[in-house]
Design an enzyme around this catalytic site. Structure first.
Site, PDB file in Angstrom:
ATOM      1  N   ASP A   1     -32.764 -15.601 -10.798  1.00 53.31           N
ATOM      2  CA  ASP A   1     -32.313 -16.257  -9.569  1.00 53.31           C
ATOM      3  C   ASP A   1     -32.929 -17.648  -9.555  1.00 53.31           C
ATOM      4  O   ASP A   1     -34.155 -17.777  -9.483  1.00 53.31           O
ATOM      5  CB  ASP A   1     -32.762 -15.464  -8.344  1.00 53.31           C
ATOM      6  CG  ASP A   1     -32.217 -16.017  -7.033  1.00 53.31           C
ATOM      7  OD1 ASP A   1     -32.037 -17.256  -6.934  1.00 53.31           O
ATOM      8  OD2 ASP A   1     -31.978 -15.234  -6.106  1.00 53.31           O
TER       9      ASP A   1
ATOM     10  N   ASN B   1     -35.226  -7.306  -9.460  1.00 53.91           N
ATOM     11  CA  ASN B   1     -35.372  -8.637  -8.877  1.00 53.91           C
ATOM     12  C   ASN B   1     -36.473  -8.609  -7.813  1.00 53.91           C
ATOM     13  O   ASN B   1     -36.588  -9.520  -7.009  1.00 53.91           O
ATOM     14  CB  ASN B   1     -34.064  -9.142  -8.247  1.00 53.91           C
ATOM     15  CG  ASN B   1     -33.768  -8.488  -6.910  1.00 53.91           C
ATOM     16  OD1 ASN B   1     -33.231  -7.396  -6.865  1.00 53.91           O
ATOM     17  ND2 ASN B   1     -34.122  -9.142  -5.812  1.00 53.91           N
TER      18      ASN B   1
ATOM     19  N   LYS C   1     -21.601  -2.844  -7.653  1.00 54.91           N
ATOM     20  CA  LYS C   1     -23.004  -2.556  -7.355  1.00 54.91           C
ATOM     21  C   LYS C   1     -23.112  -2.065  -5.919  1.00 54.91           C
ATOM     22  O   LYS C   1     -22.557  -2.673  -5.002  1.00 54.91           O
ATOM     23  CB  LYS C   1     -23.848  -3.819  -7.543  1.00 54.91           C
ATOM     24  CG  LYS C   1     -25.287  -3.684  -7.027  1.00 54.91           C
ATOM     25  CD  LYS C   1     -26.071  -4.935  -7.311  1.00 54.91           C
ATOM     26  CE  LYS C   1     -27.402  -4.965  -6.579  1.00 54.91           C
ATOM     27  NZ  LYS C   1     -28.214  -6.126  -6.935  1.00 54.91           N
TER      28      LYS C   1
ATOM     29  N   ASN D   1     -33.767  -0.862  -3.628  1.00 52.34           N
ATOM     30  CA  ASN D   1     -34.872  -1.754  -3.247  1.00 52.34           C
ATOM     31  C   ASN D   1     -36.188  -1.009  -3.075  1.00 52.34           C
ATOM     32  O   ASN D   1     -36.916  -1.196  -2.086  1.00 52.34           O
ATOM     33  CB  ASN D   1     -34.537  -2.533  -1.988  1.00 52.34           C
ATOM     34  CG  ASN D   1     -33.588  -3.698  -2.257  1.00 52.34           C
ATOM     35  OD1 ASN D   1     -32.537  -3.779  -1.641  1.00 52.34           O
ATOM     36  ND2 ASN D   1     -33.936  -4.593  -3.172  1.00 52.34           N
TER      37      ASN D   1
ATOM     38  N   LYS E   1     -25.597  -1.330  -2.759  1.00 52.51           N
ATOM     39  CA  LYS E   1     -26.924  -1.520  -2.147  1.00 52.51           C
ATOM     40  C   LYS E   1     -27.349  -0.189  -1.528  1.00 52.51           C
ATOM     41  O   LYS E   1     -26.712   0.311  -0.590  1.00 52.51           O
ATOM     42  CB  LYS E   1     -26.866  -2.599  -1.078  1.00 52.51           C
ATOM     43  CG  LYS E   1     -28.171  -2.825  -0.334  1.00 52.51           C
ATOM     44  CD  LYS E   1     -29.278  -3.316  -1.257  1.00 52.51           C
ATOM     45  CE  LYS E   1     -29.140  -4.787  -1.550  1.00 52.51           C
ATOM     46  NZ  LYS E   1     -30.265  -5.290  -2.395  1.00 52.51           N
TER      47      LYS E   1
ATOM     48  N   ASN F   1     -28.554 -13.691  -2.957  1.00 53.29           N
ATOM     49  CA  ASN F   1     -28.858 -13.549  -1.543  1.00 53.29           C
ATOM     50  C   ASN F   1     -27.666 -14.163  -0.800  1.00 53.29           C
ATOM     51  O   ASN F   1     -26.811 -14.790  -1.428  1.00 53.29           O
ATOM     52  CB  ASN F   1     -30.165 -14.287  -1.226  1.00 53.29           C
ATOM     53  CG  ASN F   1     -30.734 -13.947   0.140  1.00 53.29           C
ATOM     54  OD1 ASN F   1     -31.175 -14.812   0.870  1.00 53.29           O
ATOM     55  ND2 ASN F   1     -30.733 -12.675   0.496  1.00 53.29           N
TER      56      ASN F   1
ATOM     57  N   ASP G   1     -28.892  -0.098  -6.177  1.00 55.74           N
ATOM     58  CA  ASP G   1     -30.155  -0.794  -5.929  1.00 55.74           C
ATOM     59  C   ASP G   1     -30.750  -0.316  -4.611  1.00 55.74           C
ATOM     60  O   ASP G   1     -30.388  -0.807  -3.542  1.00 55.74           O
ATOM     61  CB  ASP G   1     -29.907  -2.302  -5.866  1.00 55.74           C
ATOM     62  CG  ASP G   1     -31.137  -3.084  -5.416  1.00 55.74           C
ATOM     63  OD1 ASP G   1     -32.256  -2.548  -5.534  1.00 55.74           O
ATOM     64  OD2 ASP G   1     -30.976  -4.235  -4.951  1.00 55.74           O
TER      65      ASP G   1
ATOM     66  N   HIS H   1     -29.410 -12.311  -9.690  1.00 58.11           N
ATOM     67  CA  HIS H   1     -29.552 -11.820  -8.325  1.00 58.11           C
ATOM     68  C   HIS H   1     -28.840 -12.743  -7.345  1.00 58.11           C
ATOM     69  O   HIS H   1     -28.615 -13.917  -7.617  1.00 58.11           O
ATOM     70  CB  HIS H   1     -31.047 -11.742  -8.003  1.00 58.11           C
ATOM     71  CG  HIS H   1     -31.374 -11.617  -6.556  1.00 58.11           C
ATOM     72  ND1 HIS H   1     -31.771 -12.698  -5.786  1.00 58.11           N
ATOM     73  CD2 HIS H   1     -31.374 -10.549  -5.735  1.00 58.11           C
ATOM     74  CE1 HIS H   1     -31.998 -12.281  -4.552  1.00 58.11           C
ATOM     75  NE2 HIS H   1     -31.781 -10.991  -4.496  1.00 58.11           N
TER      76      HIS H   1
ATOM     77  N   GLU I   1     -31.362  -0.254 -10.529  1.00 60.19           N
ATOM     78  CA  GLU I   1     -32.131  -1.430 -10.108  1.00 60.19           C
ATOM     79  C   GLU I   1     -33.216  -1.060  -9.099  1.00 60.19           C
ATOM     80  O   GLU I   1     -32.935  -0.419  -8.086  1.00 60.19           O
ATOM     81  CB  GLU I   1     -31.189  -2.469  -9.490  1.00 60.19           C
ATOM     82  CG  GLU I   1     -31.878  -3.731  -9.009  1.00 60.19           C
ATOM     83  CD  GLU I   1     -30.916  -4.738  -8.409  1.00 60.19           C
ATOM     84  OE1 GLU I   1     -31.383  -5.611  -7.651  1.00 60.19           O
ATOM     85  OE2 GLU I   1     -29.707  -4.656  -8.683  1.00 60.19           O
TER      86      GLU I   1
END
Length: 424
Positions: free
Chosen positions: A293, A269, A191, A223, A193, A322, A221, A320, A246
């Protein structure tokens, strides 16, 4: 005679551990990540553990909840949740979600209650001599697959020595990072980011990964840093190269529009992070995959509840992550191991953590083929190393961080940085 599981003492210890300069849509990780470790002790001397965020506002809420839980039976999760709910009823403080502004609509009650629920399940497992996964219905899988989590990053925090991963600011460097991750951890999914470089550059990075790892499931992802039109354009460009996309665009409206035009499933997420978000997401046909999560959704039993709802509406699940320590990893393993319809490899930040930056005893987690075995001992199957805990707490006191602020840290070095959603 059954042990007395009345909660007699709760200790909350904030900690800080080293974090690399990982770039994301709202800035860059600061040199330290903040977490909190919760110890719940019963009248009979059984201690259960949980882990949560470490921002100052969240810590104040954890303290409110802890005081309300004294005298409650750790075998009664409903009574515990009700006690936490009452304690938070007059809480008017905003923020403190621990997510650097990316996710601000998760349930405060669920975020605060979650680590205490995990600790209570740990107590119950120790009480009955069974792993937490058994309390959740038993194992659907003995090991949980994870994806290698790739980040654009600086070579080092300003003024510090370069870390072992080095710089990653283009496609070639991300491929090098992926090769190192796959070599060391055996990941079978990757994955990226996103939301950091121009969308076209990030698409080029995915294409380079697909060329280097042609049989590897890939995800990206951003975001929600992309506009709807950009997300559609990039989604079409990456047809056949992504297992899912994502959070490409802001909001459920944006997600629904993108989903109607791109060929791959959409995951989130950010926009479905609480139970009251589910009806709208279903009615708008906005997403295919919820990245669960336990920290968002109120613990492990609520994660199982989410799994049932997702199955009812034909949605898939992953998990998910963190920046986290070993207590959270153990909890993730138990619930993912006991949830049949977690259909995709889960996220984890584990490779980005220094091996000696943890709070659990020994080295209970081993990645084999990108997967980690679910602990089999009673409760969570891990215990605290109080010497390690003390060291990371002393570090927390020394660094004097009260909140995670990816945007503020980035703007220290780039005052023009724009963290807004949909900016590309």
């Amino acid at each position: 005679m059954a042990a007395d599981t009345t909660i007699s003492t709760i200790r909350i210890t904030p900690v800080a551990f080293s974090d690399p300069p990982l770039l994301n849509s709202v800035g860059v990780h600061e040199p330290y990540a903040l977490r909190s470790i919760i110890e719940v002790e019963t009248a009979s001397g059984i201690t259960g553990i949980g882990e949560s965020y470490g921002s100052a506002v969240h810590l104040s809420r954890l303290d409110l909840a802890a005081r309300a839980l004294i005298g409650v039976d750790a075998e009664s999760l409903l009574a515990m949740r009700c006690a936490v709910s009452r304690a938070l009823a007059d809480d008017s403080v905003r923020g403190g979600d621990g997510m650097a502004g990316m996710v601000t609509t998760s349930s405060t009650l669920d975020r605060v209650y979650s680590p205490f629920e995990v600790a209570a399940l740990d107590i119950q497992g120790q009480q009955f001599g069974v792993p937490v996964s058994s309390l959740l219905g038993g194992l659907a899988r003995e090991s949980v697959p994870f994806s290698g989590y790739l980040f654009y990053k600086w070579s080092a925090h300003p003024g510090m020595e370069p870390d072992q991963w080095g710089e990653a600011l283009n496609a070639s460097q991300i491929v090098d990072q992926a090769e190192k991750m796959v070599s060391e951890y055996g990941f079978t999914a990757l994955k990226l980011k996103g939301g950091v470089l121009r969308p076209e550059d990030e698409a080029e990075t995915v294409e380079a990964l697909a060329e280097r790892f042609p049989d590897m499931p890939l995800r990206i992802d951003p975001n929600a840093a992309w506009s709807v039109s950009t997300a559609i354009k990039i989604g079409k460009r990456l047809e056949g190269k992504l297992e899912y996309l994502e959070d490409p665009a802001p909001g459920l409206d944006g997600m629904a529009e993108v989903r109607s035009h791109v060929p791959m499933p959409l995951a989130t997420n950010m926009f479905v992070v609480a139970f009251d978000h589910i009806p709208e997401s279903v009615s708008r046909e906005a997403i295919d995959i919820i990245l669960s999560d336990p920290h968002f959704w109120g613990g492990l039993e609520h994660t199982k509840l989410l799994a049932g709802i997702a199955s009812t509406f034909g949605m898939n699940l992953s998990m998910h992550s963190n920046s986290h320590l070993g207590v959270s990893l153990a909890a993730m393993l138990h619930v993912a191991g006991a949830t049949p319809n977690i259909d995709y490899a889960c996220d984890t930040h584990w490779p980005w953590k220094k091996p000696d930056d943890d709070v659990v005893s020994g080295t209970p987690f081993t990645f084999e083929g990108g997967a980690v075995s679910v602990p089999t001992g009673p409760g969570l199957g891990v215990s605290l190393d109080h010497e390690k805990l003390s060291r990371l707490h002393e570090q927390y006191v020394k660094v004097e961080m009260l909140e995670r602020d990816d945007t503020g840290y980035m703007q220290t070095y780039d005052p023009t940085f724009d963290p807004s959603m949909g900016r590309w």
